[in-house]
Design a protein around this motif. Structure first.
Motif: not given
Length: 312
Positions: A213-214, A240-242, A252-253, A291-295
Protein backbone atom coordinates in the motif's frame (compact mmCIF):
# COMPACT_ATOMS: atom_id res chain seq x y z
CA UNK A 1 -20.02 6.04 4.90
CA UNK A 2 -22.98 4.10 6.31
CA UNK A 3 -22.18 1.16 8.57
CA UNK A 4 -22.63 -2.39 7.30
CA UNK A 5 -23.76 -4.48 10.29
CA UNK A 6 -24.98 -7.35 8.12
CA UNK A 7 -21.69 -7.58 6.27
CA UNK A 8 -19.62 -7.52 9.44
CA UNK A 9 -21.89 -10.04 11.18
CA UNK A 10 -21.38 -12.42 8.25
CA UNK A 11 -17.65 -11.72 8.03
CA UNK A 12 -17.10 -12.25 11.74
CA UNK A 13 -19.12 -15.48 11.62
CA UNK A 14 -17.16 -16.84 8.63
CA UNK A 15 -13.72 -15.82 9.87
CA UNK A 16 -14.49 -16.87 13.43
CA UNK A 17 -15.87 -20.20 12.26
CA UNK A 18 -12.85 -20.94 10.07
CA UNK A 19 -10.47 -19.82 12.84
CA UNK A 20 -12.16 -22.15 15.33
CA UNK A 21 -12.35 -24.90 12.72
CA UNK A 22 -8.59 -24.72 12.23
CA UNK A 23 -8.01 -25.40 15.91
CA UNK A 24 -10.61 -28.19 15.92
CA UNK A 25 -8.76 -29.80 13.02
CA UNK A 26 -5.52 -29.41 14.98
CA UNK A 27 -7.05 -31.27 17.94
CA UNK A 28 -8.50 -34.04 15.76
CA UNK A 29 -5.37 -34.68 13.68
CA UNK A 30 -3.14 -35.02 16.72
CA UNK A 31 0.45 -36.23 16.47
CA UNK A 32 1.03 -36.06 12.72
CA UNK A 33 3.10 -34.11 10.22
CA UNK A 34 -0.20 -33.25 8.54
CA UNK A 35 -0.36 -30.58 11.21
CA UNK A 36 1.89 -28.46 8.98
CA UNK A 37 -1.08 -28.06 6.62
CA UNK A 38 -3.07 -26.81 9.62
CA UNK A 39 -0.23 -24.40 10.42
CA UNK A 40 -0.49 -22.93 6.90
CA UNK A 41 -4.27 -22.60 7.19
CA UNK A 42 -4.06 -20.98 10.62
CA UNK A 43 -1.45 -18.51 9.37
CA UNK A 44 -4.00 -17.27 6.85
CA UNK A 45 -6.74 -17.17 9.47
CA UNK A 46 -4.54 -15.23 11.91
CA UNK A 47 -4.07 -12.70 9.11
CA UNK A 48 -7.81 -12.50 8.51
CA UNK A 49 -8.43 -11.97 12.23
CA UNK A 50 -5.80 -9.20 12.19
CA UNK A 51 -7.73 -7.53 9.37
CA UNK A 52 -10.87 -7.65 11.50
CA UNK A 53 -8.94 -6.05 14.37
CA UNK A 54 -7.86 -3.33 11.93
CA UNK A 55 -11.47 -2.52 11.02
CA UNK A 56 -12.44 -2.51 14.70
CA UNK A 57 -9.65 -0.06 15.51
CA UNK A 58 -10.96 2.32 12.85
CA UNK A 59 -14.50 2.25 14.26
CA UNK A 60 -15.88 0.63 11.12
CA UNK A 61 -17.81 -2.12 12.89
CA UNK A 62 -19.45 -0.67 16.02
CA UNK A 63 -20.77 2.78 16.75
CA UNK A 64 -19.18 3.19 20.18
CA UNK A 65 -15.51 3.23 21.09
CA UNK A 66 -16.14 0.95 24.07
CA UNK A 67 -17.68 -1.80 21.95
CA UNK A 68 -14.88 -1.50 19.41
CA UNK A 69 -12.21 -1.67 22.13
CA UNK A 70 -13.80 -4.68 23.83
CA UNK A 71 -14.08 -6.60 20.59
CA UNK A 72 -10.57 -5.52 19.61
CA UNK A 73 -9.11 -6.89 22.83
CA UNK A 74 -10.83 -10.23 22.33
CA UNK A 75 -9.94 -10.50 18.65
CA UNK A 76 -6.43 -9.05 18.87
CA UNK A 77 -4.97 -9.84 22.28
CA UNK A 78 -6.74 -13.10 23.04
CA UNK A 79 -7.30 -14.33 19.50
CA UNK A 80 -3.91 -13.82 17.83
CA UNK A 81 -1.59 -12.30 20.45
CA UNK A 82 -1.60 -8.81 18.93
CA UNK A 83 -1.73 -5.94 21.45
CA UNK A 84 -4.78 -3.99 20.33
CA UNK A 85 -3.98 -0.77 22.22
CA UNK A 86 -0.32 -0.69 21.18
CA UNK A 87 -1.15 -1.38 17.53
CA UNK A 88 -4.01 1.14 17.42
CA UNK A 89 -1.73 3.92 18.67
CA UNK A 90 0.97 3.00 16.15
CA UNK A 91 -1.49 2.77 13.28
CA UNK A 92 -3.16 6.08 14.17
CA UNK A 93 0.20 7.84 13.94
CA UNK A 94 0.76 6.20 10.57
CA UNK A 95 -2.56 7.51 9.25
CA UNK A 96 -1.83 11.04 10.44
CA UNK A 97 1.49 11.19 8.56
CA UNK A 98 1.79 8.32 6.07
CA UNK A 99 5.29 7.69 4.73
CA UNK A 100 6.71 10.63 6.68
CA UNK A 101 10.21 9.63 7.74
CA UNK A 102 10.01 11.65 10.98
CA UNK A 103 6.46 10.86 12.09
CA UNK A 104 5.29 7.57 10.57
CA UNK A 105 6.41 4.61 12.72
CA UNK A 106 5.99 2.31 9.72
CA UNK A 107 8.97 3.93 7.96
CA UNK A 108 11.23 4.43 10.95
CA UNK A 109 14.75 3.09 10.25
CA UNK A 110 14.56 0.20 12.70
CA UNK A 111 15.76 -2.75 10.61
CA UNK A 112 14.97 -1.52 7.10
CA UNK A 113 15.66 1.93 5.68
CA UNK A 114 13.17 3.82 3.55
CA UNK A 115 15.02 6.88 2.23
CA UNK A 116 18.51 7.90 1.13
CA UNK A 117 18.74 10.23 4.13
CA UNK A 118 18.00 7.35 6.47
CA UNK A 119 20.63 5.25 4.68
CA UNK A 120 23.30 7.91 5.12
CA UNK A 121 22.48 8.28 8.82
CA UNK A 122 22.06 4.54 9.52
CA UNK A 123 24.23 2.44 11.79
CA UNK A 124 24.34 -1.03 13.26
CA UNK A 125 21.88 -3.63 12.02
CA UNK A 126 19.96 -1.26 9.72
CA UNK A 127 23.18 -0.26 7.96
CA UNK A 128 24.25 -3.89 7.58
CA UNK A 129 20.90 -5.08 6.22
CA UNK A 130 20.28 -1.94 4.16
CA UNK A 131 22.90 -2.88 1.58
CA UNK A 132 20.88 -5.88 0.41
CA UNK A 133 17.50 -5.15 1.96
CA UNK A 134 15.52 -5.69 -1.24
CA UNK A 135 16.75 -9.31 -1.34
CA UNK A 136 16.24 -9.78 2.40
CA UNK A 137 12.78 -8.24 2.59
CA UNK A 138 10.69 -11.40 2.18
CA UNK A 139 12.95 -13.52 4.42
CA UNK A 140 12.69 -10.82 7.09
CA UNK A 141 8.89 -10.93 6.86
CA UNK A 142 9.01 -14.44 8.32
CA UNK A 143 9.96 -12.76 11.61
CA UNK A 144 7.17 -10.16 11.51
CA UNK A 145 4.65 -12.31 13.37
CA UNK A 146 7.04 -12.82 16.28
CA UNK A 147 8.00 -9.14 16.12
CA UNK A 148 4.35 -8.14 16.56
CA UNK A 149 4.05 -10.37 19.63
CA UNK A 150 7.23 -8.94 21.16
CA UNK A 151 6.20 -5.35 20.37
CA UNK A 152 2.78 -5.99 21.92
CA UNK A 153 4.40 -7.10 25.18
CA UNK A 154 6.74 -4.11 25.13
CA UNK A 155 3.75 -1.85 24.55
CA UNK A 156 2.34 -2.87 27.92
CA UNK A 157 5.01 -0.68 29.54
CA UNK A 158 3.57 2.51 28.04
CA UNK A 159 2.02 4.58 30.84
CA UNK A 160 -0.59 6.02 28.46
CA UNK A 161 -1.90 2.60 27.40
CA UNK A 162 -5.61 2.26 28.16
CA UNK A 163 -6.96 -0.92 29.77
CA UNK A 164 -3.41 -2.05 30.49
CA UNK A 165 -4.37 -4.89 32.84
CA UNK A 166 -7.00 -6.24 30.46
CA UNK A 167 -4.49 -5.97 27.61
CA UNK A 168 -1.86 -7.87 29.62
CA UNK A 169 -4.27 -10.54 30.92
CA UNK A 170 -5.67 -11.37 27.50
CA UNK A 171 -2.30 -11.18 25.76
CA UNK A 172 -0.63 -13.63 28.14
CA UNK A 173 -3.74 -15.81 28.12
CA UNK A 174 -3.26 -16.15 24.38
CA UNK A 175 0.40 -17.13 24.78
CA UNK A 176 -0.48 -19.69 27.47
CA UNK A 177 -3.28 -21.25 25.42
CA UNK A 178 -1.24 -21.22 22.21
CA UNK A 179 1.91 -22.75 23.65
CA UNK A 180 0.09 -25.04 26.06
CA UNK A 181 -2.28 -26.39 23.43
CA UNK A 182 0.43 -27.07 20.86
CA UNK A 183 2.80 -28.72 23.36
CA UNK A 184 -0.05 -30.81 24.77
CA UNK A 185 -0.89 -32.25 21.34
CA UNK A 186 2.52 -32.58 19.69
CA UNK A 187 5.97 -33.83 20.66
CA UNK A 188 8.43 -31.02 21.23
CA UNK A 189 10.11 -31.39 17.82
CA UNK A 190 6.87 -31.29 15.84
CA UNK A 191 5.53 -28.51 18.07
CA UNK A 192 8.55 -26.33 17.33
CA UNK A 193 8.28 -26.95 13.57
CA UNK A 194 4.53 -26.23 13.69
CA UNK A 195 5.11 -22.90 15.45
CA UNK A 196 7.93 -21.90 13.12
CA UNK A 197 5.82 -22.58 10.01
CA UNK A 198 2.74 -20.92 11.49
CA UNK A 199 4.42 -17.75 12.76
CA UNK A 200 6.65 -17.37 9.69
CA UNK A 201 3.76 -17.59 7.23
CA UNK A 202 1.62 -15.35 9.44
CA UNK A 203 4.33 -12.68 9.18
CA UNK A 204 4.67 -13.09 5.42
CA UNK A 205 0.90 -12.84 4.96
CA UNK A 206 0.70 -9.65 7.00
CA UNK A 207 3.56 -8.19 4.99
CA UNK A 208 1.75 -9.08 1.76
CA UNK A 209 -1.35 -7.30 3.07
CA UNK A 210 0.14 -4.05 4.36
CA UNK A 211 3.40 -3.40 2.49
CA UNK A 212 2.02 -3.03 -1.09
CA UNK A 213 0.00 0.00 0.00
CA UNK A 214 2.83 2.47 0.73
CA UNK A 215 6.24 0.92 0.13
CA UNK A 216 7.83 2.43 -2.95
CA UNK A 217 5.64 5.54 -2.79
CA UNK A 218 7.14 9.00 -2.02
CA UNK A 219 8.68 9.36 1.45
CA UNK A 220 7.91 12.76 2.95
CA UNK A 221 10.23 14.93 5.03
CA UNK A 222 9.84 17.98 7.26
CA UNK A 223 10.25 20.21 4.22
CA UNK A 224 7.14 18.85 2.48
CA UNK A 225 4.02 20.96 2.92
CA UNK A 226 1.04 19.03 1.58
CA UNK A 227 -2.66 19.39 2.31
CA UNK A 228 -4.62 16.43 3.67
CA UNK A 229 -5.74 15.15 0.26
CA UNK A 230 -2.27 15.15 -1.30
CA UNK A 231 -0.58 13.83 1.85
CA UNK A 232 -2.85 10.79 1.83
CA UNK A 233 -3.18 10.17 -1.91
CA UNK A 234 0.40 10.73 -3.07
CA UNK A 235 1.86 8.35 -0.47
CA UNK A 236 -0.65 5.54 -1.08
CA UNK A 237 -1.12 2.97 -3.81
CA UNK A 238 -4.20 0.95 -4.71
CA UNK A 239 -3.80 -2.70 -5.68
CA UNK A 240 -6.14 -4.05 -8.35
CA UNK A 241 -7.20 -7.64 -8.80
CA UNK A 242 -10.91 -8.10 -8.18
CA UNK A 243 -12.73 -10.10 -5.52
CA UNK A 244 -9.84 -12.44 -4.71
CA UNK A 245 -7.46 -9.57 -3.93
CA UNK A 246 -10.21 -7.71 -2.05
CA UNK A 247 -10.75 -10.77 0.17
CA UNK A 248 -7.08 -11.59 0.71
CA UNK A 249 -6.17 -7.98 1.54
CA UNK A 250 -9.33 -7.27 3.51
CA UNK A 251 -10.33 -4.38 1.25
CA UNK A 252 -7.15 -2.51 2.14
CA UNK A 253 -6.01 -2.80 -1.45
CA UNK A 254 -8.23 0.31 -1.85
CA UNK A 255 -5.67 2.10 0.28
CA UNK A 256 -6.16 5.60 -1.11
CA UNK A 257 -9.84 5.57 -0.22
CA UNK A 258 -9.08 4.02 3.16
CA UNK A 259 -6.66 6.82 4.02
CA UNK A 260 -9.13 9.50 2.96
CA UNK A 261 -12.05 7.86 4.79
CA UNK A 262 -10.56 5.64 7.54
CA UNK A 263 -13.91 4.96 9.24
CA UNK A 264 -15.58 3.85 6.01
CA UNK A 265 -16.41 0.11 6.13
CA UNK A 266 -13.75 -1.68 4.12
CA UNK A 267 -16.36 -3.34 1.90
CA UNK A 268 -17.51 0.11 0.75
CA UNK A 269 -14.08 1.38 -0.30
CA UNK A 270 -14.41 -0.04 -3.82
CA UNK A 271 -17.58 2.05 -4.26
CA UNK A 272 -15.72 5.24 -3.37
CA UNK A 273 -12.84 4.44 -5.74
CA UNK A 274 -14.29 5.87 -9.00
CA UNK A 275 -15.40 9.05 -7.21
CA UNK A 276 -11.99 9.62 -5.64
CA UNK A 277 -10.15 8.81 -8.87
CA UNK A 278 -12.30 11.28 -10.82
CA UNK A 279 -11.79 13.99 -8.19
CA UNK A 280 -8.02 13.50 -8.20
CA UNK A 281 -7.95 13.67 -12.00
CA UNK A 282 -9.87 16.95 -11.91
CA UNK A 283 -7.31 18.41 -9.47
CA UNK A 284 -4.29 16.98 -11.27
CA UNK A 285 -3.34 14.81 -8.27
CA UNK A 286 -1.54 11.59 -9.20
CA UNK A 287 -3.71 8.55 -8.36
CA UNK A 288 -1.60 5.38 -8.35
CA UNK A 289 -2.94 1.85 -8.78
CA UNK A 290 -1.48 -1.35 -10.19
CA UNK A 291 -1.57 -5.11 -9.80
CA UNK A 292 -0.24 -6.96 -6.76
CA UNK A 293 2.97 -8.22 -8.39
CA UNK A 294 3.67 -4.78 -9.85
CA UNK A 295 3.21 -3.20 -6.41
CA UNK A 296 5.78 -5.58 -4.95
CA UNK A 297 8.15 -4.80 -7.80
CA UNK A 298 7.89 -1.08 -7.07
CA UNK A 299 8.44 -1.64 -3.36
CA UNK A 300 11.51 -3.83 -3.88
CA UNK A 301 13.03 -1.45 -6.43
CA UNK A 302 12.59 1.41 -3.97
CA UNK A 303 14.26 -0.56 -1.17
CA UNK A 304 17.17 -1.39 -3.46
CA UNK A 305 17.53 2.21 -4.66
CA UNK A 306 17.62 3.84 -1.20
CA UNK A 307 20.22 1.31 -0.05
CA UNK A 308 22.60 2.34 -2.83
CA UNK A 309 24.69 4.73 -0.67
CA UNK A 310 25.51 1.79 1.62
CA UNK A 311 26.77 -0.31 -1.29
CA UNK A 312 29.29 2.31 -2.42
Amino acid sequence: MERRPGYYAARIAVVGGLFAGGWVAFALIGDSWWQLAVAVFLAVMFGQVALLAHDLAHGQVFRTRRASATAGLLVGNLGIGLGYGWWQDKHTRHHANPNHEDHDPDVSPDVLIWSVRQAEASSGLARFIGRRQAFLFFPLLTLEGVNLHVSSVRGLRRPTLRNRWAEALLLFAHFALYLGGILAMLPVGKAVVFMIVHQALFGVYLGCVFAPNHKGMPVLTAGDRLDFLRRQVLTSRNVTGGLLVDTALGGLNHQIEHHLFPSMPSVNLRRARPLVREHCAALGVNYTECGLLASWGQALRHLHAVGEPLRR
